[in-house]
Write a protein that holds these residues in place. Structure first.
Motif, PDB file in Angstrom:
ATOM      1  N   LYS A  50      36.120  40.500  26.148  1.00  0.00           N
ATOM      2  CA  LYS A  50      36.828  41.580  26.829  1.00  0.00           C
ATOM      3  C   LYS A  50      36.091  41.857  28.138  1.00  0.00           C
ATOM      4  O   LYS A  50      34.956  42.306  28.141  1.00  0.00           O
ATOM      5  N   ARG A  51      36.761  41.555  29.266  1.00  0.00           N
ATOM      6  CA  ARG A  51      36.110  41.636  30.569  1.00  0.00           C
ATOM      7  C   ARG A  51      36.721  42.738  31.425  1.00  0.00           C
ATOM      8  O   ARG A  51      37.932  42.970  31.369  1.00  0.00           O
ATOM      9  N   LEU A  52      35.876  43.350  32.237  1.00  0.00           N
ATOM     10  CA  LEU A  52      36.332  44.394  33.159  1.00  0.00           C
ATOM     11  C   LEU A  52      36.521  43.778  34.539  1.00  0.00           C
ATOM     12  O   LEU A  52      35.598  43.185  35.097  1.00  0.00           O
ATOM     13  N   TYR A  53      37.729  43.930  35.074  1.00  0.00           N
ATOM     14  CA  TYR A  53      38.068  43.364  36.375  1.00  0.00           C
ATOM     15  C   TYR A  53      38.396  44.450  37.382  1.00  0.00           C
ATOM     16  O   TYR A  53      38.970  45.480  37.022  1.00  0.00           O
ATOM     17  N   THR A  54      38.048  44.181  38.634  1.00  0.00           N
ATOM     18  CA  THR A  54      38.615  44.934  39.747  1.00  0.00           C
ATOM     19  C   THR A  54      39.619  43.997  40.405  1.00  0.00           C
ATOM     20  O   THR A  54      39.361  42.803  40.553  1.00  0.00           O
ATOM     21  N   ALA A  55      40.756  44.541  40.752  1.00  0.00           N
ATOM     22  CA  ALA A  55      41.801  43.734  41.380  1.00  0.00           C
ATOM     23  C   ALA A  55      42.371  44.489  42.571  1.00  0.00           C
ATOM     24  O   ALA A  55      42.659  45.685  42.476  1.00  0.00           O
ATOM     25  N   LEU A  56      42.504  43.779  43.672  1.00  0.00           N
ATOM     26  CA  LEU A  56      43.180  44.295  44.853  1.00  0.00           C
ATOM     27  C   LEU A  56      44.265  43.298  45.222  1.00  0.00           C
ATOM     28  O   LEU A  56      43.968  42.139  45.545  1.00  0.00           O
ATOM     29  N   HIS A  57      45.513  43.727  45.122  1.00  0.00           N
ATOM     30  CA  HIS A  57      46.660  42.899  45.481  1.00  0.00           C
ATOM     31  C   HIS A  57      47.226  43.456  46.782  1.00  0.00           C
ATOM     32  O   HIS A  57      47.384  44.678  46.918  1.00  0.00           O
ATOM     33  N   THR A  58      47.550  42.573  47.712  1.00  0.00           N
ATOM     34  CA  THR A  58      48.133  43.021  48.974  1.00  0.00           C
ATOM     35  C   THR A  58      49.535  42.432  49.138  1.00  0.00           C
ATOM     36  O   THR A  58      49.838  41.338  48.633  1.00  0.00           O
ATOM     37  N   PHE A  59      50.354  43.173  49.866  1.00  0.00           N
ATOM     38  CA  PHE A  59      51.760  42.846  50.083  1.00  0.00           C
ATOM     39  C   PHE A  59      52.117  43.170  51.529  1.00  0.00           C
ATOM     40  O   PHE A  59      51.485  44.034  52.149  1.00  0.00           O
ATOM     41  N   ASP A  60      53.153  42.519  52.045  1.00  0.00           N
ATOM     42  CA  ASP A  60      53.608  42.901  53.379  1.00  0.00           C
ATOM     43  C   ASP A  60      54.386  44.209  53.269  1.00  0.00           C
ATOM     44  O   ASP A  60      54.543  44.767  52.175  1.00  0.00           O
ATOM     45  N   SER A  61      54.901  44.698  54.380  1.00  0.00           N
ATOM     46  CA  SER A  61      55.582  45.998  54.373  1.00  0.00           C
ATOM     47  C   SER A  61      56.892  45.966  53.582  1.00  0.00           C
ATOM     48  O   SER A  61      57.390  47.013  53.170  1.00  0.00           O
ATOM     49  N   GLU A  62      57.431  44.770  53.336  1.00  0.00           N
ATOM     50  CA  GLU A  62      58.657  44.620  52.546  1.00  0.00           C
ATOM     51  C   GLU A  62      58.373  44.386  51.065  1.00  0.00           C
ATOM     52  O   GLU A  62      59.289  44.136  50.288  1.00  0.00           O
ATOM     53  N   GLY A  63      57.102  44.414  50.672  1.00  0.00           N
ATOM     54  CA  GLY A  63      56.730  44.260  49.274  1.00  0.00           C
ATOM     55  C   GLY A  63      56.533  42.835  48.816  1.00  0.00           C
ATOM     56  O   GLY A  63      56.375  42.578  47.618  1.00  0.00           O
ATOM     57  N   ARG A  64      56.539  41.872  49.747  1.00  0.00           N
ATOM     58  CA  ARG A  64      56.295  40.478  49.381  1.00  0.00           C
ATOM     59  C   ARG A  64      54.798  40.257  49.181  1.00  0.00           C
ATOM     60  O   ARG A  64      53.987  40.653  50.025  1.00  0.00           O
ATOM     61  N   TYR A  65      54.465  39.617  48.081  1.00  0.00           N
ATOM     62  CA  TYR A  65      53.071  39.355  47.716  1.00  0.00           C
ATOM     63  C   TYR A  65      52.368  38.522  48.784  1.00  0.00           C
ATOM     64  O   TYR A  65      52.914  37.550  49.290  1.00  0.00           O
ATOM     65  N   ARG A  66      51.133  38.927  49.111  1.00  0.00           N
ATOM     66  CA  ARG A  66      50.309  38.180  50.053  1.00  0.00           C
ATOM     67  C   ARG A  66      49.128  37.508  49.368  1.00  0.00           C
ATOM     68  O   ARG A  66      48.950  36.311  49.460  1.00  0.00           O
ATOM     69  N   ASP A  67      48.300  38.335  48.707  1.00  0.00           N
ATOM     70  CA  ASP A  67      47.032  37.803  48.208  1.00  0.00           C
ATOM     71  C   ASP A  67      46.458  38.750  47.165  1.00  0.00           C
ATOM     72  O   ASP A  67      46.855  39.913  47.073  1.00  0.00           O
ATOM     73  N   SER A  68      45.480  38.240  46.430  1.00  0.00           N
ATOM     74  CA  SER A  68      44.736  39.062  45.465  1.00  0.00           C
ATOM     75  C   SER A  68      43.260  38.760  45.587  1.00  0.00           C
ATOM     76  O   SER A  68      42.876  37.606  45.807  1.00  0.00           O
ATOM     77  N   GLU A  69      42.463  39.792  45.446  1.00  0.00           N
ATOM     78  CA  GLU A  69      41.030  39.621  45.301  1.00  0.00           C
ATOM     79  C   GLU A  69      40.678  40.201  43.941  1.00  0.00           C
ATOM     80  O   GLU A  69      40.820  41.405  43.709  1.00  0.00           O
ATOM     81  N   ILE A  70      40.266  39.329  43.037  1.00  0.00           N
ATOM     82  CA  ILE A  70      40.003  39.719  41.655  1.00  0.00           C
ATOM     83  C   ILE A  70      38.569  39.345  41.324  1.00  0.00           C
ATOM     84  O   ILE A  70      38.137  38.224  41.587  1.00  0.00           O
ATOM     85  N   TRP A  71      37.845  40.302  40.746  1.00  0.00           N
ATOM     86  CA  TRP A  71      36.419  40.113  40.481  1.00  0.00           C
ATOM     87  C   TRP A  71      36.084  40.667  39.102  1.00  0.00           C
ATOM     88  O   TRP A  71      36.512  41.767  38.744  1.00  0.00           O
ATOM     89  N   CYS A  72      35.316  39.905  38.343  1.00  0.00           N
ATOM     90  CA  CYS A  72      34.884  40.337  37.011  1.00  0.00           C
ATOM     91  C   CYS A  72      33.531  41.033  37.124  1.00  0.00           C
ATOM     92  O   CYS A  72      32.556  40.444  37.587  1.00  0.00           O
ATOM     93  N   ALA A  73      33.484  42.284  36.684  1.00  0.00           N
ATOM     94  CA  ALA A  73      32.250  43.070  36.745  1.00  0.00           C
ATOM     95  C   ALA A  73      31.350  42.823  35.543  1.00  0.00           C
ATOM     96  O   ALA A  73      30.157  43.098  35.592  1.00  0.00           O
ATOM     97  N   GLY A  74      31.914  42.318  34.451  1.00  0.00           N
ATOM     98  CA  GLY A  74      31.129  42.069  33.244  1.00  0.00           C
ATOM     99  C   GLY A  74      31.970  42.262  31.995  1.00  0.00           C
ATOM    100  O   GLY A  74      33.186  42.433  32.066  1.00  0.00           O
ATOM    101  N   THR A  75      31.307  42.245  30.861  1.00  0.00           N
ATOM    102  CA  THR A  75      32.000  42.320  29.574  1.00  0.00           C
ATOM    103  C   THR A  75      31.815  43.685  28.907  1.00  0.00           C
ATOM    104  O   THR A  75      30.934  44.467  29.278  1.00  0.00           O
ATOM    105  N   TRP A  76      32.648  43.912  27.894  1.00  0.00           N
ATOM    106  CA  TRP A  76      32.533  45.132  27.098  1.00  0.00           C
ATOM    107  C   TRP A  76      31.168  45.171  26.409  1.00  0.00           C
ATOM    108  O   TRP A  76      30.554  46.225  26.289  1.00  0.00           O
ATOM    109  N   ALA A  77      30.671  44.027  25.975  1.00  0.00           N
ATOM    110  CA  ALA A  77      29.354  43.967  25.331  1.00  0.00           C
ATOM    111  C   ALA A  77      28.265  44.442  26.286  1.00  0.00           C
ATOM    112  O   ALA A  77      27.380  45.211  25.899  1.00  0.00           O
ATOM    113  N   GLU A  78      28.337  44.021  27.546  1.00  0.00           N
ATOM    114  CA  GLU A  78      27.363  44.488  28.546  1.00  0.00           C
ATOM    115  C   GLU A  78      27.476  45.992  28.766  1.00  0.00           C
ATOM    116  O   GLU A  78      26.468  46.682  28.912  1.00  0.00           O
TER     117      GLU A  78
END
Length: 158
Positions: A50-78
């Motif tokens: 079970k991992r904790l992620y931060t996610a930033l998704h970006t879209f243009d002004s019309e809502g079309r998907y551009r990109d994602s920056e997804i990063w794992c901060a660590g696990t529930w065990a940690e």
């Protein structure tokens, strides 16, 4: 009622959609969420999967998907081993999310409307998926598990 082409998501301070809005180049949707990889079966040692992620998704002004920056901060065990420290998994995720949000020029927190999208990282599905069943159309944000449906006013259910 069918799923709209562009799905509204309402900004809600201090709730699950507190990190959404607009910035100089369009719209953004950010979150911190725990997730398991696809196909994971809950058994002994699940805390390491079970991992904790931060996610930033970006879209243009019309809502079309551009990109994602997804990063794992660590696990529930940690997180269990160090729940309150400055170097806890949750604190690392919060710091990283704040850094990502600061990188967005002229950001403002407000309602957004985006088109369905999906990306897989570490075997975890991130995205806004849509479908229809006997009750009508729906959209669900993964892995956050926010569920949107008619009247398509941007409110969600969990």
């Amino acid at each position: 009622m069918a799923v709209p082409e562009v799905v509204p998501i309402a900004y809600a301070p201090r709730q699950r959609t507190e990190s959404i809005g607009r910035y100089a180049d369009g719209q953004f949707l950010a979150s911190i969420t725990y997730a398991f990889p696809a196909g994971f079966r809950l058994d002994h040692g699940w805390e390491e999967h079970k991992r904790l992620y931060t996610a930033l998704h970006t879209f243009d002004s019309e809502g079309r998907y551009r990109d994602s920056e997804i990063w794992c901060a660590g696990t529930w065990a940690e997180q269990l081993r160090n729940p309150d420290g400055e170097d806890s998994v949750l604190q690392r995720a919060r710091v990283h999310l704040a850094k990502l949000l600061r990188s967005l020029p002229r950001r403002s927190y407000t309602d957004i409307a985006v088109r369905p999208f999906q990306v897989t990282v570490d075997g975890v599905l991130f995205g806004l998926l849509t479908g229809e069943d006997e009750e009508g159309g729906w959209a669900e944000l993964y892995p956050d598990r926010l569920f949107f449906t008619a009247p398509w006013d941007g409110s969600y259910d969990t």
